[in-house]
Design an enzyme around this catalytic site. Structure first.
Site, PDB file in Angstrom:
ATOM      1  N   CYS A 112       0.687  -1.356   0.013  1.00  0.00           N
ATOM      2  CA  CYS A 112      -0.035  -0.187   0.062  1.00  0.00           C
ATOM      3  C   CYS A 112       0.905   1.356  -0.015  1.00  0.00           C
ATOM      4  O   CYS A 112       0.450   2.182  -0.432  1.00  0.00           O
ATOM      5  CB  CYS A 112      -0.848  -0.079   1.257  1.00  0.00           C
ATOM      6  SG  CYS A 112      -2.369  -1.580   1.148  1.00  0.00           S
ATOM      7  N   HIS A 286      -3.479   7.224   2.096  1.00  0.00           N
ATOM      8  CA  HIS A 286      -3.737   5.862   1.564  1.00  0.00           C
ATOM      9  C   HIS A 286      -5.193   5.700   2.097  1.00  0.00           C
ATOM     10  O   HIS A 286      -5.681   5.689   3.225  1.00  0.00           O
ATOM     11  CB  HIS A 286      -2.826   4.827   2.143  1.00  0.00           C
ATOM     12  CG  HIS A 286      -3.291   3.324   2.077  1.00  0.00           C
ATOM     13  ND1 HIS A 286      -3.558   3.123   0.695  1.00  0.00           N
ATOM     14  CD2 HIS A 286      -3.512   2.337   2.692  1.00  0.00           C
ATOM     15  CE1 HIS A 286      -3.930   1.596   0.820  1.00  0.00           C
ATOM     16  NE2 HIS A 286      -3.807   1.366   1.926  1.00  0.00           N
ATOM     17  N   ASN A 316     -10.184  -0.516  -1.233  1.00  0.00           N
ATOM     18  CA  ASN A 316      -8.893  -0.435  -1.323  1.00  0.00           C
ATOM     19  C   ASN A 316      -8.203  -0.844  -2.456  1.00  0.00           C
ATOM     20  O   ASN A 316      -8.184  -1.910  -2.591  1.00  0.00           O
ATOM     21  CB  ASN A 316      -8.453  -1.025   0.253  1.00  0.00           C
ATOM     22  CG  ASN A 316      -7.026  -0.862   0.116  1.00  0.00           C
ATOM     23  OD1 ASN A 316      -6.048  -0.313  -0.418  1.00  0.00           O
ATOM     24  ND2 ASN A 316      -6.514  -1.597   1.413  1.00  0.00           N
TER      25      ASN A 316
END
Length: 366
Positions: A112, A286, A316
């Site tokens: 990520c 994020h 996500n």
């Protein structure tokens, strides 16, 4: 020598999967998913579409937005946790599919946090005169990870057969993390800028400061425990049967560390450059979970206007979250000449950090 972002682009697949669609194959509800994750819908590719395909589409869009030709690209940096195959990485495939000639490419596996690390690497390549124009891509196709087997057609509404007991049991077993993810990609063109140009008022533009960290002691907070050199053979039927090819996640541990480290990193880059929280126009964070974003907002004393989210629409998308959100903010004029932007992310490994960036005025791009 600093660098500026001169173009962005995204690639998102056509299939929108709502929370309601997931109730067809697992014991959940729209309210349960929204309240715990912030996700309302996510998108998935058709079978046969790889991360490099989305990456190349986003890269092509970013180059067009920047008005930069493929022959001008000196290097390609790609971040993903879902490569097309176990190896090689996707950077070469993205380069080729984007029509870029033979240049140095880099594959990053900070999950990520991959795009954040990629921005820093692009800035370093330009600052050390190794490149003038760098393409940074974050691309993910999570669909293959998701434990839905033959129930995919039920999720997509292509069949109305009832889910089997085995399909429901498998989906329920992994629902805590599987409801989070979607497919998508984003890209940015980073280019050397006119050093005499500024955003107005004599303010320096481009990447102003960056801090990156790794703590391998927390690598097991989220991991894929199988399919690796730890095992002999590398992969076998027993690993698949045990589900070791799928992510395992310590949600509580991830939440605590992400909420702690991302705000700390943002504060550090502000301190290094003599800025204060009130100077920030936007934090591009994020998009892992809305609860984490709420925690980051509380730590920074900021609201959603400063720390925005788009996880409700995309889920996500791992390495794709930062470039997709930044592209949307630029497109909506939320980031304009002189805007002070902090990029921050936390990824499996554990990797995290922040980059402080000031958007240039048009003259800085000439």
């Amino acid at each position: 020598m600093a660098a500026v972002i001169v173009g962005t682009g995204i690639a998102v697949p056509p299939h929108v999967v709502s929370n309601e669609a997931l109730t067809r194959i697992m014991d959940t509800s729209d309210e349960w998913i929204r309240s715990r994750t912030g996700v309302v819908s996510r998108r998935f590719v058709e079978p046969g579409t790889a991360a490099s395909d989305l990456g190349a589409e986003a890269a092509t869009a970013a180059l067009a937005d920047a008005g930069v030709g493929t022959v001008e690209v000196d290097s390609v940096i790609c971040a993903t946790m879902t490569p097309d195959r176990q190896n090689p990485g996707i950077a070469g495939a993205v380069q080729h599919k984007s029509g870029i000639e033979r240049v140095a490419t880099f594959d990053l596996r900070q999950q990520c946090a991959g795009f954040l690390f990629g921005l820093d690497l692009a800035d370093m390549l330009i600052a050390t005169d190794r490149a003038d124009t760098v393409l940074v891509v974050g691309a993910e196709v999570h669909a293959g990870y998701l434990p839905w087997g033959n129930a995919w057609d039920i999720v997509l509404g292509r069949t109305h057969r009832p889910v089997t007991d085995d399909e429901r049991e498998l989906a329920n077993r992994h629902r805590a993390w599987s409801v989070l993810f979607g497919d998508g990609a984003g890209a940015a063109v980073v280019k050397r800028h006119n050093p005499s140009a500024s955003a107005g008022g004599g303010q320096p533009v481009g990447f102003l400061a960056s801090v990156l960290y790794t703590d391998g002691a927390n690598a097991d907070l989220i991991e894929v425990p199988g399919l690796g050199s730890l095992h002999r053979p590398y992969v076998d039927a027993a690993q698949i049967a045990e589900g070791l090819h799928r992510p395992a996640m310590n949600g509580g541990g991830l939440y605590r560390l992400a909420v702690e480290t991302m705000p700390e990193a943002v504060l550090e880059v502000l301190t290094r450059t003599g800025h204060k929280l009130g100077d920030l126009d936007v934090v591009v964070a994020h998009q892992a979970n809305e609860r984490i974003l709420d925690g980051v907002r509380r730590r920074l004393g900021a609201d959603e206007s400063v720390v925005p989210s788009n996880i409700d629409r995309w889920g996500n998308t791992t390495a794709g979250t930062l470039p997709i959100l930044f592209h949307e903010l630029r497109s909506a004029d939320r980031v304009g000449p002189g805007s002070l932007v902090a990029f921050t992310s936390f990824g499996a490994g554990a990797h995290w950090g922040a980059t402080l960036y000031r958007e240039p005025g048009r003259t800085a791009l000439l």
